[in-house]
Design a protein around this motif. Structure first.
Motif, PDB file in Angstrom:
ATOM      1  N   ASN A  36       0.750  -1.123   0.196  1.00  0.00           N
ATOM      2  CA  ASN A  36      -0.141  -0.045   0.298  1.00  0.00           C
ATOM      3  C   ASN A  36       0.886   1.437  -0.130  1.00  0.00           C
ATOM      4  O   ASN A  36       0.479   2.288  -0.750  1.00  0.00           O
ATOM      5  CB  ASN A  36      -1.127  -0.077   1.197  1.00  0.00           C
ATOM      6  N   SER A  37       2.101   1.534   0.645  1.00  0.00           N
ATOM      7  CA  SER A  37       2.837   2.465   0.746  1.00  0.00           C
ATOM      8  C   SER A  37       3.375   2.714  -0.825  1.00  0.00           C
ATOM      9  O   SER A  37       3.715   4.020  -0.763  1.00  0.00           O
ATOM     10  CB  SER A  37       3.980   2.224   1.766  1.00  0.00           C
ATOM     11  N   PHE A  77      -8.387   2.117  -2.999  1.00  0.00           N
ATOM     12  CA  PHE A  77      -7.535   0.840  -3.496  1.00  0.00           C
ATOM     13  C   PHE A  77      -8.829   0.129  -4.283  1.00  0.00           C
ATOM     14  O   PHE A  77     -10.003  -0.009  -3.658  1.00  0.00           O
ATOM     15  CB  PHE A  77      -7.027  -0.045  -2.524  1.00  0.00           C
ATOM     16  N   ASP A  78      -8.752   0.054  -5.597  1.00  0.00           N
ATOM     17  CA  ASP A  78      -9.939  -0.584  -6.302  1.00  0.00           C
ATOM     18  C   ASP A  78      -9.581  -1.990  -6.602  1.00  0.00           C
ATOM     19  O   ASP A  78     -10.577  -2.845  -6.568  1.00  0.00           O
ATOM     20  CB  ASP A  78      -9.911   0.216  -7.739  1.00  0.00           C
ATOM     21  N   LEU A  79      -8.384  -2.350  -7.070  1.00  0.00           N
ATOM     22  CA  LEU A  79      -7.919  -3.753  -7.291  1.00  0.00           C
ATOM     23  C   LEU A  79      -6.686  -4.245  -6.897  1.00  0.00           C
ATOM     24  O   LEU A  79      -5.778  -3.017  -6.993  1.00  0.00           O
ATOM     25  CB  LEU A  79      -8.244  -3.974  -8.913  1.00  0.00           C
ATOM     26  N   TYR A 105      -5.562  11.306  -9.920  1.00  0.00           N
ATOM     27  CA  TYR A 105      -4.522  10.452 -10.433  1.00  0.00           C
ATOM     28  C   TYR A 105      -5.263   9.084 -10.300  1.00  0.00           C
ATOM     29  O   TYR A 105      -6.227   8.865  -9.402  1.00  0.00           O
ATOM     30  CB  TYR A 105      -3.355  10.520  -9.451  1.00  0.00           C
ATOM     31  N   ARG A 106      -4.881   8.148 -11.215  1.00  0.00           N
ATOM     32  CA  ARG A 106      -5.029   6.697 -11.203  1.00  0.00           C
ATOM     33  C   ARG A 106      -3.932   5.882 -11.414  1.00  0.00           C
ATOM     34  O   ARG A 106      -3.094   6.189 -12.120  1.00  0.00           O
ATOM     35  CB  ARG A 106      -6.205   6.281 -12.209  1.00  0.00           C
ATOM     36  N   VAL A 107      -3.636   5.037 -10.434  1.00  0.00           N
ATOM     37  CA  VAL A 107      -2.782   4.029 -10.704  1.00  0.00           C
ATOM     38  C   VAL A 107      -3.214   2.940 -11.519  1.00  0.00           C
ATOM     39  O   VAL A 107      -4.321   2.379 -10.938  1.00  0.00           O
ATOM     40  CB  VAL A 107      -2.145   3.572  -9.572  1.00  0.00           C
ATOM     41  N   CYS A 108      -2.706   2.688 -12.703  1.00  0.00           N
ATOM     42  CA  CYS A 108      -3.399   1.742 -13.789  1.00  0.00           C
ATOM     43  C   CYS A 108      -2.609   0.894 -14.668  1.00  0.00           C
ATOM     44  O   CYS A 108      -1.310   1.113 -14.417  1.00  0.00           O
ATOM     45  CB  CYS A 108      -4.300   2.708 -14.552  1.00  0.00           C
ATOM     46  N   SER A 109      -3.213   0.375 -15.295  1.00  0.00           N
ATOM     47  CA  SER A 109      -2.250  -0.617 -16.481  1.00  0.00           C
ATOM     48  C   SER A 109      -1.632   0.397 -17.056  1.00  0.00           C
ATOM     49  O   SER A 109      -2.041   1.444 -17.602  1.00  0.00           O
ATOM     50  CB  SER A 109      -3.172  -1.707 -17.020  1.00  0.00           C
ATOM     51  N   THR A 115      -8.021   0.121 -13.596  1.00  0.00           N
ATOM     52  CA  THR A 115      -7.541   1.168 -12.538  1.00  0.00           C
ATOM     53  C   THR A 115      -7.226   0.170 -10.985  1.00  0.00           C
ATOM     54  O   THR A 115      -8.344  -0.560 -10.848  1.00  0.00           O
ATOM     55  CB  THR A 115      -8.723   2.103 -12.351  1.00  0.00           C
ATOM     56  N   TYR A 116      -6.312   0.585 -10.715  1.00  0.00           N
ATOM     57  CA  TYR A 116      -5.805  -0.290  -9.326  1.00  0.00           C
ATOM     58  C   TYR A 116      -6.156   0.637  -8.167  1.00  0.00           C
ATOM     59  O   TYR A 116      -6.613   0.170  -7.016  1.00  0.00           O
ATOM     60  CB  TYR A 116      -4.506  -0.561  -9.353  1.00  0.00           C
TER      61      TYR A 116
END
Length: 152
Positions: A36-37, A77-79, A105-109, A115-116
């Motif tokens: 997570n960090s 957190f989505d996935l 922001y989105r952390v994504c593929s 979207t993660y």
């Protein structure tokens, strides 16, 4: 490395920028998920790459508009992100004040389709001599117009 920001029409992203990031083995937790960090680290690195790529912050990121601190960082957190290698962070400006900026922001593929995690990050620009909040340059206002999220 200063990646060139890219819009990705194929993934349906029509605002902001998609910045490549890499997930390494040592960033995974014992369950083989991105710890997570590490999400905040990926987002910060993506903003740094984008910022420097736009000619802001200087080589060390500590000059002019690059001299800022994080006021808040929110994440949902989505996935679980379980794959090593290339991914991306989708960045955009939500709101630009006189001395603060809130970015989404989105952390994504890597292609931006999955979207993660998503959230916001607010920073405050500081005067390097006094550490008091100070106004953003016109260049930041220009960037906010370019990568800002369209209003409904």
């Amino acid at each position: 490395m200063n990646p060139t920001p890219q819009t990705t029409d194929a993934s349906g992203i029509d605002f902001g920028v998609l910045i490549p990031v890499r997930v390494h083995f040592d960033e995974l937790d014992p369950m083989r998920m991105l710890h997570n960090s590490r999400y905040a680290v990926l987002v910060d690195r993506a903003w740094n790459d984008y910022w420097i790529g736009q000619g802001l912050g200087g080589e060390q990121g500590l000059e002019g508009d690059g001299f800022h601190v994080i006021k808040s960082f929110e994440i949902t957190f989505d996935l679980p992100l379980t794959e090593l290698g290339e991914h991306a962070v989708h960045l955009w400006i939500e709101r630009l004040g006189s001395t603060s900026a809130t970015a989404g922001y989105r952390v994504c593929s890597a292609d931006g389709r999955t979207t993660y995690a998503h959230g916001t990050r607010t920073v405050v620009r500081l005067d390097p001599a006094t550490f008091a909040p100070t106004k953003w340059s016109e260049r930041v206002h220009e960037i906010a117009r370019i990568i800002g999220r369209p209003r409904d």
